[in-house]
Design an enzyme around this catalytic site. Structure first.
Site, PDB file in Angstrom:
ATOM      1  N   ASP A  84      34.478  42.851  34.047  1.00 23.82           N
ATOM      2  CA  ASP A  84      35.198  41.995  33.475  1.00 23.82           C
ATOM      3  C   ASP A  84      34.155  42.004  31.760  1.00 23.82           C
ATOM      4  O   ASP A  84      33.446  41.324  32.029  1.00 23.82           O
ATOM      5  CB  ASP A  84      35.024  40.759  33.349  1.00 23.82           C
ATOM      6  CG  ASP A  84      35.697  40.460  34.683  1.00 23.82           C
ATOM      7  OD1 ASP A  84      36.936  40.528  34.902  1.00 23.82           O
ATOM      8  OD2 ASP A  84      35.390  40.005  36.244  1.00 23.82           O
ATOM      9  N   ASP A  99      43.944  40.307  40.538  1.00 28.22           N
ATOM     10  CA  ASP A  99      42.670  39.699  40.394  1.00 28.22           C
ATOM     11  C   ASP A  99      42.544  38.375  39.682  1.00 28.22           C
ATOM     12  O   ASP A  99      43.294  37.570  39.267  1.00 28.22           O
ATOM     13  CB  ASP A  99      42.477  40.348  38.971  1.00 28.22           C
ATOM     14  CG  ASP A  99      41.291  40.019  37.620  1.00 28.22           C
ATOM     15  OD1 ASP A  99      40.100  38.996  38.889  1.00 28.22           O
ATOM     16  OD2 ASP A  99      40.935  40.146  36.955  1.00 28.22           O
TER      17      ASP A  99
END
Length: 227
Positions: A36, A177
């Site tokens: 991320d 996700d």
């Protein structure tokens, strides 16, 4: 019938004081590494960086998948490609004005192209370039922070992505996700998810020993899905 599931540990959830050992364990087990990249603007958090990707690429033996939770993804694409990213995945909400240019740039740098959709963003938002992407990531929590509850409305979006893929012969992987764990595996898999991003509840909090945590995750997943 669904294909073999793929697993992508979210490295923002790993023990960052034990990176090398944990990557060595995951190299032979995981299919991707989910990294991320946050800018503190698109989401109110800052996590990993292109420099982290550069270091990770020296010890990783599997593709590094970079999720760009940033307002200006074009600022990161070249540095991530040079750092060793395998996939570069901006949010659909950030590339509305230059989606084709961004897609072409990512591919020209030798990376695969993904696109990420926030929970409130419909698949129709990417209808004009959905055929060009290698992976669609459907957020099942609002972006920016780990440990949020699952947004059940995303199951319909997953089914729609699967239907479009089958009807049109699209090649993208369908990834989820957020809140991938024993409470959601069966529904997610049956809806059509192919890539499961594993965070705290799905992997890293299952055991202090990452090898044991992985084995526990796989047993839970098999029990829930038969895979």
């Amino acid at each position: 019938m669904n294909e073999k599931p793929f697993f992508s540990p979210s490295l923002m959830c790993m023990d960052l004081l034990d990176i090398k050992n944990q990557v060595n364990i995951l190299n032979s087990r995981a299919d991707f590494y989910h990294v991320d990249i946050m800018d503190g603007h698109f989401v109110k958090n800052i996590t990993l960086s292109p420099d982290f990707v550069k270091v990770l690429s020296t010890i990783s033996t599997i593709p590094i998948d970079c999720h760009l939770m940033v307002t200006s993804p074009d600022d990161y694409i070249e540095s991530l490609a040079k750092a060793g990213a395998g996939y570069i995945c901006p949010h659909a909400e950030t590339i509305n004005t230059d989606a084709f240019r961004i897609i072409n740039k990512i591919r020209s740098l030798g990376c695969k192209v993904g696109v990420v959709l926030n929970p409130a963003t419909p698949l129709s938002y990417i209808q004009h370039y959905i055929h060009l992407v290698d992976k669609i990531t459907i957020m099942s929590v609002d972006p920016g922070f780990a440990g949020q509850p699952f947004i059940r409305e995303m199951l319909d979006k997953i089914r729609e992505a699967k239907r479009l893929k089958q009807e049109n012969g699209y090649h993208y992987l369908i990834e989820i996700d957020g809140s991938c764990n024993e409470k959601t595996y069966a529904e997610l898999y049956n809806a059509g998810v192919e890539v499961f991003i594993l965070g705290t509840s799905g992997l890293f909090n299952l055991d202090a020993d990452l090898e044991k945590a992985w084995d526990k995750m796989r047993e839970i997943f098999r029990t829930q899905t038969g895979q």
